[in-house]
Each structure stands twice: as C-alpha cells, then as structure tokens.
Design a protein around this motif. Structure first.
Motif, mmCIF file in Angstrom:
data_model
loop_
_atom_site.group_PDB
_atom_site.id
_atom_site.type_symbol
_atom_site.label_atom_id
_atom_site.label_comp_id
_atom_site.label_asym_id
_atom_site.label_seq_id
_atom_site.Cartn_x
_atom_site.Cartn_y
_atom_site.Cartn_z
ATOM 1 N N VAL A 65 -28.082 -36.880 -9.876
ATOM 2 C CA VAL A 65 -28.321 -36.922 -8.428
ATOM 3 C C VAL A 65 -29.774 -36.528 -8.155
ATOM 4 O O VAL A 65 -30.476 -36.032 -9.030
ATOM 5 N N GLY A 66 -30.194 -36.706 -6.926
ATOM 6 C CA GLY A 66 -31.563 -36.398 -6.543
ATOM 7 C C GLY A 66 -31.761 -34.958 -6.115
ATOM 8 O O GLY A 66 -30.815 -34.223 -5.836
ATOM 9 N N LEU A 67 -33.041 -34.579 -6.083
ATOM 10 C CA LEU A 67 -33.465 -33.272 -5.572
ATOM 11 C C LEU A 67 -34.291 -33.506 -4.312
ATOM 12 O O LEU A 67 -35.287 -34.228 -4.338
ATOM 13 N N ASN A 68 -33.848 -32.903 -3.205
ATOM 14 C CA ASN A 68 -34.556 -33.022 -1.939
ATOM 15 C C ASN A 68 -35.652 -31.975 -1.816
ATOM 16 O O ASN A 68 -35.453 -30.818 -2.188
ATOM 17 N N THR A 89 -37.046 -37.304 -1.664
ATOM 18 C CA THR A 89 -36.048 -37.019 -2.685
ATOM 19 C C THR A 89 -36.567 -37.522 -4.022
ATOM 20 O O THR A 89 -37.033 -38.657 -4.118
ATOM 21 N N GLU A 147 -29.142 -32.788 -3.822
ATOM 22 C CA GLU A 147 -28.716 -33.568 -2.662
ATOM 23 C C GLU A 147 -27.215 -33.504 -2.384
ATOM 24 O O GLU A 147 -26.791 -33.745 -1.255
ATOM 25 N N THR A 148 -26.404 -33.123 -3.364
ATOM 26 C CA THR A 148 -24.959 -32.981 -3.142
ATOM 27 C C THR A 148 -24.583 -31.571 -2.693
ATOM 28 O O THR A 148 -23.400 -31.312 -2.425
ATOM 29 N N GLU A 154 -30.396 -28.618 7.527
ATOM 30 C CA GLU A 154 -30.719 -29.579 8.582
ATOM 31 C C GLU A 154 -30.351 -29.021 9.956
ATOM 32 O O GLU A 154 -31.095 -29.191 10.922
ATOM 33 N N VAL A 210 -27.269 -28.529 2.299
ATOM 34 C CA VAL A 210 -28.191 -29.473 2.940
ATOM 35 C C VAL A 210 -27.868 -29.574 4.430
ATOM 36 O O VAL A 210 -28.764 -29.566 5.273
ATOM 37 N N MET A 251 -37.349 -30.096 1.170
ATOM 38 C CA MET A 251 -37.038 -29.881 2.596
ATOM 39 C C MET A 251 -38.056 -28.939 3.197
ATOM 40 O O MET A 251 -38.557 -28.024 2.527
ATOM 41 N N ILE A 266 -35.691 -33.458 5.442
ATOM 42 C CA ILE A 266 -35.958 -33.911 4.074
ATOM 43 C C ILE A 266 -37.262 -34.695 4.085
ATOM 44 O O ILE A 266 -37.386 -35.703 4.780
#
Length: 160
Positions: free
Chosen positions: A151-154, A138, A120-121, A129, A125, A156, A135
């Motif tokens: 951190v999270g994993l999106n 997450t 997500e960082t 988009e 991303v 997509m 997304i």
C-alpha cells in the motif's frame, strides 16, 4: 482524562502498547522487531516533547511526541507521532491527544505540521483529515502491510 508532559519513568507504561502497535506492522514504518532500548531512544529522544494520556485510574493509555520535522530555517514545521493503547481505541482518546498536541505545537511557535509516512490504510487518516490535514501526495507501494499487501504512504500537512 489527563494529558500531560511525559516524565522519563512513563516509558515503562508506554512501552507495552508501543511494542504491540509497532510489532503488528500495520501503521508505522519502524521495524516491527524494534528492541526496547531502541524504541525508547526513538520515542523519548531529547529533541522530542513527549505527552501521555492518563485515564481516571492513572493508567497511561496513549502517548505522542512533538518535534521539529526539519532543521535550520525550516524548523518551524513540526512532526508528531501518536499511539493509543489498542485496548482503549475508539473512545476519543486519539482525537483529544491530537487536539492537545496541535495546540501545544502552535504555542511552541510551529507554523505547520507534517506527517511524512501515514500508511494509507490506517484508520487515523480520517482523523487527520477531520482535523484539517490534507494529503499532499502518496508514495505508491511503499509499505508492505501484513493484511492489505503493498500500500502507499501518505504525506499529510496542515497549517497551525
């Protein structure tokens, strides 16, 4: 800038930036210590359609692969991965390569594309988009980022 299907001997020109990007541990879920033979097997797998970007001098400055994300009745959904040599970042190469791969995916009969684990960082991303990906969800705290911590994993997706 030339975008073309990769040849097997292109790997030697992909590996240096592939290794730098994965070793940084900021954008991919692959082991930062992935040895070269394993990296080659992953990126250049027979099921992958691999592309490279050459600059006007013929240097390979980016690469991507395209493949089915699922099998059987769901094989119409593509997956892809992209890498731009960090020394060449910020020049539109990633966007051009992404547009090319999306066109090729459509031409190859895919009806959608999914990215299973976008950190997500990751600045990409915003690129995804802007190219119509959204997304879907997450996975919180799924990635240990060396700078930002957990951190999270999106996940997509976009239709083609």
């Amino acid at each position: 800038m030339l975008i073309r299907d990769a040849k097997s001997d292109d790997w030697d020109r992909i590996w240096p930036f592939w290794q730098r990007i994965v070793a940084a541990g900021e954008t991919y879920t692959w082991d930062p210590d992935t040895p070269e033979p394993a990296a080659r097997a992953l990126w250049m797998a027979p099921a992958n359609r691999v592309f490279v970007v050459e600059d006007p001098e013929g240097a390979v400055v980016a690469s991507a692969y395209l493949r089915p994300n699922y099998g059987g009745p769901a094989a119409g959904i593509a997956n892809a991965a992209f890498m731009v040599d960090p020394e060449r970042a910020g020049r539109g190469t990633g966007r051009r390569l992404a547009e090319h791969v999306l066109e090729q995916a459509r031409a190859d009969g895919y009806t959608g594309m999914v990215f299973n684990a976008v950190v997500e960082t990751n600045p990409a991303v915003r690129l995804w988009e802007s190219l119509g990906f959204r997304i879907l969800g997450t996975v919180p705290g799924a990635f240990r980022h060396p700078v930002h911590g957990t951190v999270g994993l999106n996940v997509m997706f976009r239709e083609l």
